[in-house]
Write an enzyme that holds these catalytic residues in place. Sequence first.
Site, mmCIF file in Angstrom:
data_model
loop_
_atom_site.group_PDB
_atom_site.id
_atom_site.type_symbol
_atom_site.label_atom_id
_atom_site.label_comp_id
_atom_site.label_asym_id
_atom_site.label_seq_id
_atom_site.Cartn_x
_atom_site.Cartn_y
_atom_site.Cartn_z
ATOM 1 N N GLY A 33 0.753 -1.250 0.000
ATOM 2 C CA GLY A 33 0.000 0.000 0.000
ATOM 3 C C GLY A 33 0.781 1.297 0.000
ATOM 4 O O GLY A 33 0.181 2.367 -0.129
ATOM 5 N N GLU A 79 3.824 -6.883 1.523
ATOM 6 C CA GLU A 79 3.305 -7.210 0.186
ATOM 7 C C GLU A 79 3.277 -5.979 -0.718
ATOM 8 O O GLU A 79 2.213 -5.544 -1.157
ATOM 9 C CB GLU A 79 1.864 -7.736 0.317
ATOM 10 C CG GLU A 79 1.687 -8.945 1.210
ATOM 11 C CD GLU A 79 0.208 -9.263 1.491
ATOM 12 O OE1 GLU A 79 -0.666 -8.379 1.299
ATOM 13 O OE2 GLU A 79 -0.066 -10.396 1.904
ATOM 14 N N PRO A 80 4.432 -5.397 -1.001
ATOM 15 C CA PRO A 80 4.422 -4.188 -1.828
ATOM 16 C C PRO A 80 4.178 -4.499 -3.304
ATOM 17 O O PRO A 80 4.676 -5.500 -3.821
ATOM 18 C CB PRO A 80 5.836 -3.634 -1.647
ATOM 19 C CG PRO A 80 6.673 -4.856 -1.421
ATOM 20 C CD PRO A 80 5.798 -5.809 -0.638
ATOM 21 N N CYS A 88 -13.693 3.946 -28.587
ATOM 22 C CA CYS A 88 -14.958 4.663 -28.705
ATOM 23 C C CYS A 88 -15.667 4.768 -27.358
ATOM 24 O O CYS A 88 -16.667 4.090 -27.107
ATOM 25 C CB CYS A 88 -15.845 3.975 -29.728
ATOM 26 S SG CYS A 88 -15.056 3.972 -31.326
ATOM 27 N N TYR A 100 -0.101 -1.806 -12.172
ATOM 28 C CA TYR A 100 -1.503 -1.741 -12.570
ATOM 29 C C TYR A 100 -1.642 -1.122 -13.965
ATOM 30 O O TYR A 100 -2.588 -0.383 -14.243
ATOM 31 C CB TYR A 100 -2.333 -0.983 -11.517
ATOM 32 C CG TYR A 100 -2.133 -1.572 -10.135
ATOM 33 C CD1 TYR A 100 -2.700 -2.795 -9.803
ATOM 34 C CD2 TYR A 100 -1.314 -0.946 -9.185
ATOM 35 C CE1 TYR A 100 -2.480 -3.370 -8.564
ATOM 36 C CE2 TYR A 100 -1.086 -1.516 -7.939
ATOM 37 C CZ TYR A 100 -1.673 -2.730 -7.638
ATOM 38 O OH TYR A 100 -1.457 -3.301 -6.405
HETATM 39 C C1 LIG Z 1 -3.191 -5.236 -4.048
HETATM 40 C C2 LIG Z 1 -2.660 -5.815 -2.824
HETATM 41 C C3 LIG Z 1 -1.366 -5.495 -2.389
HETATM 42 C C4 LIG Z 1 -0.471 -4.513 -3.096
HETATM 43 O O1 LIG Z 1 -0.871 -3.189 -2.924
HETATM 44 P P1 LIG Z 1 0.054 -1.984 -3.403
HETATM 45 O O2 LIG Z 1 -0.711 -0.785 -3.085
HETATM 46 O O3 LIG Z 1 0.275 -2.147 -4.869
HETATM 47 O O4 LIG Z 1 1.331 -2.074 -2.625
HETATM 48 C C5 LIG Z 1 -0.901 -6.132 -1.256
HETATM 49 N N1 LIG Z 1 -1.662 -7.018 -0.563
HETATM 50 C C6 LIG Z 1 -2.915 -7.330 -0.946
HETATM 51 C C7 LIG Z 1 -3.696 -8.308 -0.155
HETATM 52 C C8 LIG Z 1 -3.452 -6.746 -2.078
HETATM 53 O O5 LIG Z 1 -4.699 -7.052 -2.451
#
Ligand SMILES: *Cc1c(COP(=O)(O)O)cnc(C)c1O
Length: 429
Positions: free
Chosen positions: A247, A286-287, A357, A387
Amino acid sequence: MSKPLDSFAYSNGTMSADGVSLEQIAAQVGTPAYVYSASAFLKPIEELQKGLAGLDHLVCFAVKSNSNLAILKLLHQAGAGMDLVSGGELFRAKAAGVASSKIVFSGVGKTEAEMESALLSEGGGIFSFNVESVPELEQLDAVARRLGKQAPVALRFNPDVDAKTHPYISTGLKKNKFGMDRKEILKVVKRLAQLSGISLRGISIHIGSQLLSLSPLNDAFGRAALLAAEIEKSTGKPLTFLDLGGGIGITYRNEKSPEISKYCAMIQKHFGKKSKLKARYKILIEPGRTVAGNSGVLLTEVLFRKERAQKDFIIVDAAMNDLLRPSLYGSYHEIVPVEKAATRGKKKKADIVGPVCETGDCLAHDRQMPTGVGKGDLLAILSAGAYGFSMSGNYNSRPRPAEVLVENGVIRVIRRRETLEDLIRGESP
Ligand SMILES: *Cc1c(COP(=O)(O)O)cnc(C)c1O
């Protein structure tokens, strides 16, 4: 604190990636094309790993942000694990050579087939299922028992903190579909004795994406630590890891995004050797965006400049099917001419739009663009590494763009441009 031009600076009059000019790449592979810098991908991974030193840790790249096999392989070779949200992503991670022991599986809607393939994943099953609801836990228990296995589990805790980000990418509020609240979790852990297919190992959180302030995370970390202690007290068994999610925001325009070093320092403060917890939990993060966002650009060519009195339309060969974020979230991507010379001169307001379109097919609104920018000029849509391609599609029957990785000055096509044949594969006339 990654910025759009960190790895795509102008040199010798043209924008380049790791020393290779984007003009040369366009000449070689055509447009539109995603161009990634390997060194840009590796830098945040290394910073995160360094910042978490002293803690038993695993940086799990969020595969959904950029799921190209070459990218997964590059990050895996740098020591990263992977955070998945589907069986398709599991297939990709395995194809990229990632060890099962470095894989966590998140997501609110795992199917039985997905649970099964993760439990049977080569090399002893995955590190953790991050379970988001009680019915999911019950189903995972049933699937694991049927296979004679025990599923390693982290319960996803929704800490009800406001991540203060775009509502579509906020996930840690009570009203969001993600995770379980404290009461639900404390209730379900009392039933673990009956769920013999489940081995509870940890808790996970992920409160949202593109966070520009660390304070919601600080709150969430504190709440996660408290809940972990409550669970341990209730079950009488220690948890072994905490998954703190991703996040961390990046700079797209001029936002001040958190520094990785400060983020890591905050993790150390809560969970490190000098904290009350004395580094007793393994820490996962989890980046996604933090690693991939400013590590790629979408290279596009101007097809036409449609002049109007108030505002021009610059029509380019990339569109919302290639890069959905502006249409989906109204998000901002810096767009600059690849030729340095083209950035100079008188400017006029313009919308930069694709050929699809849909009025929503607008990559940028109301930008001051040099009046000299027109047909045949190359533009770079910055901060498109996360993304970007992974959200792309074929709407309007547009083949998806090529993806190119630049590593040590060498260009490699890591996904060829889709062909017209690709578009109809699997269809039966
Ligand atoms: C999407 C997601 C992330 C990654 O989020 P970022 O904002 O891209 O770092 C990490 N953990 C989970 C569970 C997610 O769904």
